[in-house]
Design an enzyme around this catalytic site. Structure first.
Site, PDB file in Angstrom:
ATOM      1  N   ILE A  98       0.843  -1.199   0.000  1.00 55.83           N
ATOM      2  CA  ILE A  98       0.000   0.000   0.000  1.00 55.83           C
ATOM      3  C   ILE A  98       0.880   1.252   0.000  1.00 55.83           C
ATOM      4  CG2 ILE A  98      -1.845   1.235   1.209  1.00 55.83           C
ATOM      5  CD1 ILE A  98      -2.646  -1.542   2.420  1.00 55.83           C
ATOM      6  N   LEU A 140      12.592  -2.669   5.142  1.00 55.94           N
ATOM      7  CA  LEU A 140      12.549  -3.669   4.064  1.00 55.94           C
ATOM      8  C   LEU A 140      12.353  -5.088   4.593  1.00 55.94           C
ATOM      9  CD1 LEU A 140      15.333  -2.257   1.657  1.00 55.94           C
ATOM     10  CD2 LEU A 140      12.873  -1.810   1.621  1.00 55.94           C
ATOM     11  N   ASP A 167      14.651   1.265  10.855  1.00 52.65           N
ATOM     12  CA  ASP A 167      13.581   0.597  11.593  1.00 52.65           C
ATOM     13  C   ASP A 167      12.851   1.646  12.437  1.00 52.65           C
ATOM     14  OD1 ASP A 167      13.024  -2.536  12.658  1.00 52.65           O
ATOM     15  OD2 ASP A 167      12.387  -0.919  13.998  1.00 52.65           O
ATOM     16  N   SER A 189      -7.007  -0.892  10.722  1.00 48.50           N
ATOM     17  CA  SER A 189      -7.598  -1.994   9.956  1.00 48.50           C
ATOM     18  C   SER A 189      -9.014  -2.274  10.450  1.00 48.50           C
ATOM     19  CB  SER A 189      -6.728  -3.234  10.169  1.00 48.50           C
ATOM     20  OG  SER A 189      -7.411  -4.378   9.760  1.00 48.50           O
ATOM     21  N   ALA A 190      -9.841  -2.779   9.541  1.00 49.60           N
ATOM     22  CA  ALA A 190     -11.190  -3.207   9.934  1.00 49.60           C
ATOM     23  C   ALA A 190     -11.134  -4.344  10.948  1.00 49.60           C
ATOM     24  CB  ALA A 190     -11.956  -3.663   8.699  1.00 49.60           C
ATOM     25  N   TYR A 205      -2.619  -9.320  16.009  1.00 49.61           N
ATOM     26  CA  TYR A 205      -2.413  -8.260  15.004  1.00 49.61           C
ATOM     27  C   TYR A 205      -3.450  -7.153  15.192  1.00 49.61           C
ATOM     28  CZ  TYR A 205      -3.141  -5.832  10.572  1.00 49.61           C
ATOM     29  OH  TYR A 205      -3.359  -4.859   9.631  1.00 49.61           O
ATOM     30  N   LYS A 256      -3.254  -2.945  16.483  1.00 46.03           N
ATOM     31  CA  LYS A 256      -3.874  -1.770  15.846  1.00 46.03           C
ATOM     32  C   LYS A 256      -4.777  -1.051  16.855  1.00 46.03           C
ATOM     33  CE  LYS A 256      -2.224  -2.262  11.635  1.00 46.03           C
ATOM     34  NZ  LYS A 256      -1.230  -1.328  11.117  1.00 46.03           N
ATOM     35  N   ASN A 297      -3.428 -13.424   1.694  1.00 43.71           N
ATOM     36  CA  ASN A 297      -4.646 -12.774   1.207  1.00 43.71           C
ATOM     37  C   ASN A 297      -5.200 -13.493  -0.012  1.00 43.71           C
ATOM     38  OD1 ASN A 297      -4.514 -10.889   3.226  1.00 43.71           O
ATOM     39  ND2 ASN A 297      -3.349  -9.430   1.996  1.00 43.71           N
ATOM     40  N   LEU A 298      -6.507 -13.295  -0.240  1.00 42.70           N
ATOM     41  CA  LEU A 298      -7.209 -14.043  -1.279  1.00 42.70           C
ATOM     42  C   LEU A 298      -6.726 -13.736  -2.697  1.00 42.70           C
ATOM     43  CD1 LEU A 298      -9.587 -15.939  -2.004  1.00 42.70           C
ATOM     44  CD2 LEU A 298     -11.034 -13.895  -2.105  1.00 42.70           C
ATOM     45  N   ASP A 339     -12.592 -16.571  11.310  1.00 45.28           N
ATOM     46  CA  ASP A 339     -13.163 -15.863  10.159  1.00 45.28           C
ATOM     47  C   ASP A 339     -14.646 -15.586  10.394  1.00 45.28           C
ATOM     48  OD1 ASP A 339     -10.897 -15.664   8.695  1.00 45.28           O
ATOM     49  OD2 ASP A 339     -11.399 -17.217   7.230  1.00 45.28           O
TER      50      ASP A 339
END
Ligand code: NAD
Length: 347
Positions: free
Chosen positions: A11, A32, A57, A123-124, A147, A151, A197-198, A292
């Protein structure tokens, strides 16, 4: 001068391009750990403008502070972070250290350098299991994995920071499911190993790099039984950052969803990808993945009201752009030069 942390990432590279295109000067800070410098070379090639890069960093507070001062940074777009939910379950302390401590060090450096404008990639995932749909920003916060909790805790820290000093202007952007790639086919998502990810998985199956896609559950209470998510084009996510930057001074601290407001099922993604690529995406049905949820999509009204921003790109564009990226870069940013550099064998 804008600092973009994580600017070499998926992103972040699209955000850097949007900033340069809009006439901003950019310095990227990235260690990186999950990206390659090539992405930044390509950003510069696409727009014909240059940016600065510091391989630092986030947790190196002194180096961050020096970079803020040396470059006369006026605002920070903070995208750096680790993002794999499964990995965060296995290594929660690593995630708290990198994401939470990293952000703590970053904002401490910003405070020392008197840079008090910040846009943060949330993030959602912070919402956890949706109590209702679409999800607006006042939905309760109950992340279900480390994770997501990094956030959540970062968001809370930033709210505390703002309460303590109203000079800070902060935008917290909660992304839904960024997918796709830049239309040039030069920038895109380059996951190492098996993608989490999908879309990258679907693309690798369409390309024949992987034999088949395993769809995780087809017995959800959705239109076709597969999970529903709010997929949003990465270029739309990037333009959301420009809008947030423009409106940063409108309110002291704001928290805004970046989503399309439309839910798309896994099977719909597969079908769209097949028709865009002309390649079959063989798939089987597997077990549901623990944690999920059946469906998750955004109410993007606040982004339209506060940021004058709306997503613009269709699902077909997301798949077409992702496919172009995958076709042009079967090994991502990696150019194999000797056998040990070869990509993974098909799964
Ligand atoms: P990415 O892994 O491609 O990019 C993250 C970048 O941050 C990488 O270039 C990595 O090298 C860098 N980085 C990580 N830790 C660092 C550290 N300690 N110091 C310096 N650099 C560091 O991920 P992305 O998909 O571009 O995600 C960007 C941000 O958006 C992340 O914070 C992620 O949590 C968030 N987000 C992503 C998604 C998604 O689906 N991709 C969804 C919601 C939120």
């Amino acid at each position: 001068m804008i600092m973009v942390t994580g600017g070499a990432g998926y992103i972040g590279s699209h955000v850097c391009l949007a900033l340069l295109d809009a006439g901003f000067d950019v310095v990227v800070v990235d260690n990186l750990s999950n990206s390659k410098r090539t992405s930044l070379d390509r950003v510069q090639a696409i727009c014909g403008k240059s940016l600065s890069f510091r391989p630092i960093d986030l947790r190196d507070e002194e180096a961050i502070c020096k970079t803020l001062r040396d470059f006369g940074v006026t605002a920070v777009l903070h995208l750096a972070g680790l993002k794999a939910i499964g990995e965060s379950n296995e290594n929660p302390l690593g995630y708290y250290d990198n994401n939470f401590v990293g952000t703590l060090r970053l904002v401490s450096a910003m405070k020392n350098a008197s840079v008090k404008k910040l846009i943060f990639s949330s993030s959602a995932t912070v919402y956890g299991d949706p109590a209702y749909l679409p999800i607006d920003e006042s939905h309760s916060l109950a992340p279900t994995n480390p994770y997501g909790r990094t956030k959540y805790f970062i968001e809370e820290m930033l709210r505390d920071l703002h309460r303590s000093d109203n000079d800070w202007t902060i935008a917290i952007l909660r992304y839904f499911n960024p997918v796709g790639a830049h239309e040039s086919g030069l920038l895109g998502e380059d996951p190492s190993g098996i993608p989490n990810n999908l879309l990258p998985l679907v693309a690798q199956v369409a390309l024949g790099k992987r034999e088949r896609l395993v769809i995780l559950g087809n017995d959800y209470p959705t239109l076709d039984g597969t999970g529903i998510r709010d997929f949003i084009h990465v270029v739309d996510v990037a333009s959301g950052h420009l809008s947030a930057l423009k409106h940063l001074n409108d309110s002291g601290i704001m928290t805004v969803n970046l989503g399309t407001g439309t839910g798309t099922s896994v099977l719909q993604i597969v079908q769209t990808f097949e028709s865009v690529s002309g390649s079959p995406v063989p798939h089987t049905i597997g077990e549901r993945r623990i944690g999920d949820v059946a469906a998750c999509y955004a109410d993007p009204t606040l982004a339209a009201d506060l940021l004058e921003w709306k997503s613009t790109k269709s699902l077909t564009q997301m798949c077409a752009d992702h496919w172009r990226w995958q076709l042009n870069n079967p090994n991502g940013y990696h150019q194999p030069s000797h056998p040990s550099d070869e990509p993974d064998a098909p799964a």
